[in-house]
Design an enzyme around this catalytic site. Structure first.
Site, PDB file in Angstrom:
ATOM      1  N   LYS A 163       2.575  11.078   7.149  1.00 32.37           N
ATOM      2  CA  LYS A 163       1.740  10.820   8.323  1.00 32.37           C
ATOM      3  C   LYS A 163       2.227  11.546   9.585  1.00 32.37           C
ATOM      4  CE  LYS A 163      -0.955   7.035   6.693  1.00 32.37           C
ATOM      5  NZ  LYS A 163      -0.602   6.006   5.737  1.00 32.37           N
ATOM      6  N   ASP A 191       9.412   2.922   1.962  1.00 33.61           N
ATOM      7  CA  ASP A 191       8.215   3.687   2.290  1.00 33.61           C
ATOM      8  C   ASP A 191       7.971   3.521   3.788  1.00 33.61           C
ATOM      9  OD1 ASP A 191       5.725   4.715   2.795  1.00 33.61           O
ATOM     10  OD2 ASP A 191       4.768   3.853   1.018  1.00 33.61           O
ATOM     11  N   PHE A 232       0.858  -1.183   0.000  1.00 39.27           N
ATOM     12  CA  PHE A 232       0.000   0.000   0.000  1.00 39.27           C
ATOM     13  C   PHE A 232       0.890   1.228   0.000  1.00 39.27           C
ATOM     14  CE2 PHE A 232      -2.219   3.617   1.646  1.00 39.27           C
ATOM     15  CZ  PHE A 232      -3.396   3.595   0.939  1.00 39.27           C
TER      16      PHE A 232
HETATM   17  C1  PLP Z   1      -0.833   6.080   4.291  1.00 34.86           C
HETATM   18  C2  PLP Z   1       0.267   5.566   3.449  1.00 34.86           C
HETATM   19  C3  PLP Z   1       0.598   6.171   2.226  1.00 34.86           C
HETATM   20  C4  PLP Z   1      -0.212   7.294   1.630  1.00 34.86           C
HETATM   21  O1  PLP Z   1      -0.282   8.413   2.448  1.00 34.86           O
HETATM   22  P1  PLP Z   1      -1.431   9.507   2.192  1.00 34.86           P
HETATM   23  O2  PLP Z   1      -1.026  10.649   3.080  1.00 34.86           O
HETATM   24  O3  PLP Z   1      -2.730   8.888   2.594  1.00 34.86           O
HETATM   25  O4  PLP Z   1      -1.398   9.851   0.743  1.00 34.86           O
HETATM   26  C5  PLP Z   1       1.688   5.681   1.535  1.00 34.86           C
HETATM   27  N1  PLP Z   1       2.409   4.644   2.014  1.00 34.86           N
HETATM   28  C6  PLP Z   1       2.121   4.041   3.170  1.00 34.86           C
HETATM   29  C7  PLP Z   1       2.973   2.915   3.662  1.00 34.86           C
HETATM   30  C8  PLP Z   1       1.026   4.458   3.921  1.00 34.86           C
HETATM   31  O5  PLP Z   1       0.702   3.827   5.061  1.00 34.86           O
END
Ligand code: PLP
Length: 408
Positions: A263, A234, A149
């Site tokens: 985040k 990520d 994700f």
């Molecule tokens: C939440 C998330 C994203 C996307 O972040 P947004 O601020 O919602 O666009 C990307 N990668 C990971 C691992 C995430 O948990």
């Protein structure tokens, strides 16, 4: 810490109804309307209190309204909020310097949402591939993991394998190769002379806090180095204290070439994301090639600097480590009693619910009735990710509510 009653009152129903009438149905929220929050607790419009075990998918690692973050935000609100990057502002430099130091890297490229950081990371990897590695024009590929994700943009959902995220949103951008998560040999086999980067979550959050086997990240690091491929981690959900270290990669002592952060970087106040890497990588981006109207704004930078300062002490990481071990002990007691399996990394847990008890959603709804907020993911799993300011007694209480719910 009295448990809330499950009944939803008419005021709440009215507010939810208005929202459902005018807000696109891209989410299926639990039936609770939150009006205020402090630390790990939120209060709904009826005055009922709930322990927040989701933390806005780890965007609230420091809790609701952390005083030090609020203070700097309020101060900056009164002074300057936005300049665009057409000009310099006096907050971006200090923030970038502090974040680069926290990451042990040279440069920061500030954006807003996580998905933008991922998109930026892909652009950087491609430009690096063409300009530094010498990949032929438009031939660069990125290796990604199954179950990933990385956000919701058209390019990103194209390399997801979750039908809900992906179906009916094609055509999908080419240039991505998917391999099983946790299998380093599969990465090595997927790499070609045209591979610019490997993009993975060191722990897959949305997939249900899925941890790769021990040694995986070290192997990925070694494979990327040997093949002259960038390792992009990520850490948008796994990073910034959640797992008991600053980054999930730290659990294996691994340093990726590129960190993607988001985040919690925004302190639970505003969207703030970043790509962090050394100059030989991030330096490939030239003026005019990439940008964002709000990226690097002084309000976000002031908040981000305070977040980095909070992390630099190591206190939050230590809390997550200690309390995470405590949480793991408590959750282990539930295995075989309505729980089929748990995965815990710091204050981050995936709890697989026995289907005979109900779905993850049903357990989340029952927990709501007992004053605990969690979110289900992928059917049978609930994810537990409290703010890192949570106390052991609060965790004990929350797990006790889960035990009662599982017992039916
Ligand atoms: C939440 C998330 C994203 C996307 O972040 P947004 O601020 O919602 O666009 C990307 N990668 C990971 C691992 C995430 O948990």
């Amino acid at each position: 810490m009295s448990a809330a009653t499950p009944a939803v009152d008419t005021g709440t129903i009215r507010i939810i109804g208005a929202e459902e009438q005018h807000v696109a149905h891209n989410y299926h929220p639990l039936p609770v309307v939150i009006a205020s929050g402090e630390g790990v607790w939120v209060t709904d419009v009826e005055g009922k209190r709930y322990l927040d075990l989701l933390s806005a998918y780890s965007a609230l690692n420091f809790g609701h309204g952390h005083p030090a973050i609020l203070a700097v935000a309020r101060e900056q609100l009164d002074r300057l909020t936005l300049t665009s990057r057409a000009y310099h502002n006096d907050q971006l430099g200090p923030f970038a310097a502090a974040l680069a130091e926290l990451c042990g890297k040279d440069l920061v490229l500030p954006m807003n949402t996580g998905a933008e950081a991922v998109e930026t990371g892909i652009k950087v990897a491609r430009a690096w591939g063409y300009r530094v590695k010498g990949i032929p024009a438009d031939a660069a590929t990125v290796v990604v993991a199954q179950g990933n994700f990385h956000g919701r943009t058209t390019t990103i959902v194209g390399f997801s394998d979750d039908p809900q995220a992906r179906d009916d949103f094609g055509p999908y951008a080419p240039g991505f190769t998917q391999v099983p998560f946790g299998d380093a040999e599969a990465i090595e086999a997927a790499i070609t002379p045209h591979t610019a980067a490997v993009l993975i979550e060191p722990i897959q959050g949305e997939a249900g806090v899925i941890m790769p086997p021990d040694g995986y990240l070290r192997a990925v690091r070694e494979i990327c180095t040997r093949n002259n491929v960038l390792f992009i981690a990520d850490e948008i959900q796994s990073g910034l204290g959640r797992v008991g270290e600053t980054f999930a990669c730290d659990r294996e002592g691994v340093v990726p070439d590129v960190y993607l952060l988001g985040k919690a970087l925004g302190g639970g106040i505003l969207p703030l994301s970043a790509v962090v890497a050394d100059a030989e990588i991030l330096g490939v981006i030239r003026p005019g090639e990439h940008g964002s109207t709000f990226g690097g704004n002084p309000l976000a930078a002031a908040v981000g600097l305070r977040v980095v300062e909070l992390l630099a002490t190591g206190d939050f990481q230590k809390r997550a480590r200690t309390l995470g071990a405590h949480l793991e002990t408590k959750l282990t007691e539930l295995v075989g009693h309505g729980v089929t399996g748990i995965r815990v990394a710091g204050l981050w847990a995936g709890v697989d619910i026995d289907p005979s008890v109900g779905t993850g959603r049903q357990v989340a709804e029952r927990l709501l009735g007992r004053g605990v907020l969690v979110k289900d993911t992928h059917g049978q799993t609930i994810r537990i990710a409290p703010p890192l300011v949570v106390r052991a007694t609060e965790l004990d209480w929350a797990v006790e509510q889960l035990r009662v719910v599982l017992a039916g």
